[in-house]
Scaffold this active site. Structure first.
Site, PDB file in Angstrom:
ATOM      1  CB  VAL A  97     -25.414  16.580   7.846  1.00 27.95           C
ATOM      2  CG1 VAL A  97     -26.604  15.609   7.531  1.00 27.95           C
ATOM      3  CG2 VAL A  97     -24.825  16.385   6.776  1.00 27.95           C
ATOM      4  CB  ILE A 133     -24.420  16.714  14.170  1.00 30.29           C
ATOM      5  CG1 ILE A 133     -23.539  15.307  13.794  1.00 30.29           C
ATOM      6  CG2 ILE A 133     -25.917  16.569  14.429  1.00 30.29           C
ATOM      7  CD1 ILE A 133     -24.136  14.719  12.710  1.00 30.29           C
ATOM      8  CE  LYS A 134     -27.258  24.605   9.388  1.00 29.93           C
ATOM      9  NZ  LYS A 134     -27.491  24.889   8.118  1.00 29.93           N
ATOM     10  CB  ILE A 135     -27.963  20.661  17.215  1.00 32.95           C
ATOM     11  CG1 ILE A 135     -27.412  19.132  16.859  1.00 32.95           C
ATOM     12  CG2 ILE A 135     -29.065  20.445  18.348  1.00 32.95           C
ATOM     13  CD1 ILE A 135     -26.780  18.586  17.942  1.00 32.95           C
TER      14      ILE A 135
END
Length: 358
Positions: A97, A133-135
């Protein structure tokens, strides 16, 4: 019974992930993991069958925040999480996400956003070990991901918008769980670079189509695998941004030992693999031709951190591709993130106006 290409890819050790916000389309392919981004979520909730998630996000945010802007930000987070939760009900593995791409150069904001997204998942009963967590792999993003990964209760991350080996090594040195090289966009950059070569009279010279074995995006993934093998890195490689079934088959032909650990694919490419006959390479080659001395891009105290960052920026400029492609990717995702935000803000304002009339 013969295998199709999707089954053969799985048999070779490559894990399949779905890349869509439209969770109703993924169950038939039985992916292990899944990825989303603001563009995919906005495309999904713009359709009637997913619109109820927007209403849920608006109600949730109004009940917890007092200002329009505070409600809008929380509604965005809630909506991203709710799409992720619907996906987690279908898959056995993890969902990625995204943080807001507009935060890409803001270390503190990325850390705060990652923690808030995880808190909403946990509030709904979904543990953090099922979420990435997509960064964006800017330098601030990489450092923020390291902070999340090394927290007392780790939050695992997926570094996205990977276009070169410099970013990939920095992510591994930072201890990031997963990184996502963008196969098609790497090819685009190299194709544009080749097309600009002067043919002697100032015009751009067209270049012949390269064979898949020389595909720049595929070669990047193999270079990352070789470097990780040489330096002992354990960051998982999730190849993304494919354009054709043929690219997937070529990259996956050596299995996870010689290529990516995972591939993340939209439903149309999953279906294309399923319709194509497949074979398994039982003797995959394992590349191992990285340089003997690894450049350092992540430091662990004030002095080494300054030197490491300077090394990163210098080598990134030499490599050049990420300098061009990361801002381009962020701009596209940011347009859709703003569209999603505007949609939710409009719903919240309409709800406030309706309440005022009562």
């Amino acid at each position: 019974m013969s295998l199709n290409a999707l089954e053969a890819l799985q048999k070779s050790g490559v894990v399949i992930a779905s890349d869509t916000g439209e969770y109703l389309k993924i169950g038939e392919f039985f992916p292990q993991d899944a990825t989303t981004n603001p563009s995919l979520v906005f495309a999904a909730v713009s359709k009637p069958e997913y619109a109820h998630l927007v209403e849920d996000a608006v109600e949730y945010a109004i009940s917890r925040r007092s200002t329009i802007e505070g409600q809008t930000e929380l509604a965005c987070d809630r909506l991203l999480v709710q799409v992720g939760i619907q996906i987690l009900k279908i898959i056995p593995g993890r969902v990625s996400v995204s943080v807001d791409p507009r935060l890409a150069d803001n270390y503190d904001a990325i850390v705060a956003k990652g923690r808030n997204l995880i808190s909403i998942f946990e509030e709904q009963g979904y543990p953090r070990n099922r979420v990435l967590i997509k960064i964006p792999a800017t330098y601030a993003g990489i450092l923020a991901a390291r902070t999340l990964e090394t927290s007392e209760k780790p939050i695992h991350t997926n570094a996205t918008l990977i276009f070169g080996l410099v970013q990939a090594l920095a992510c591994a040195q930072a201890g990031i769980a997963v990184l996502s090289p963008f196969i098609g966009r790497v090819k685009d950059w190299w194709a544009a670079r080749e097309a600009k070569r002067d043919n002697g009279d100032g015009a751009a010279q067209a270049q012949p189509e390269q064979s898949l074995s020389h595909h720049p995006g595929i070669r990047l993934v193999r270079d990352i695998r070789a470097a990780y093998a040489s330096y002992g890195h354990t960051t998982t490689i999730m190849a993304a941004g494919f354009r054709t079934v043929e690219e997937i088959v070529e990259l996956g032909k050596n299995g996870s030992r010689g290529g990516p650990d995972l591939v993340t694919l939209p439903p149309e490419l999953l279906d294309g693999l399923r319709r194509r006959p497949g074979t398994i390479n039982l003797n995959p080659s394992v590349p191992n031709d990285a340089a003997a001395v690894e450049p350092r891009y992540i430091g662990f105290d004030e002095e080494t951190s300054a030197v490491a960052k300077a090394n990163f920026l210098e080598d990134l400029e030499k490599e050049r591709i990420a300098v061009d492609k990361v801002p381009e990717g962020l701009a596209k995702f940011s347009v859709d993130a703003k569209a999603l935000e505007d949609l939710l803000r409009g719903k919240i304002k309409s709800s406030a106006e309706a309440s005022a009339r009562l």
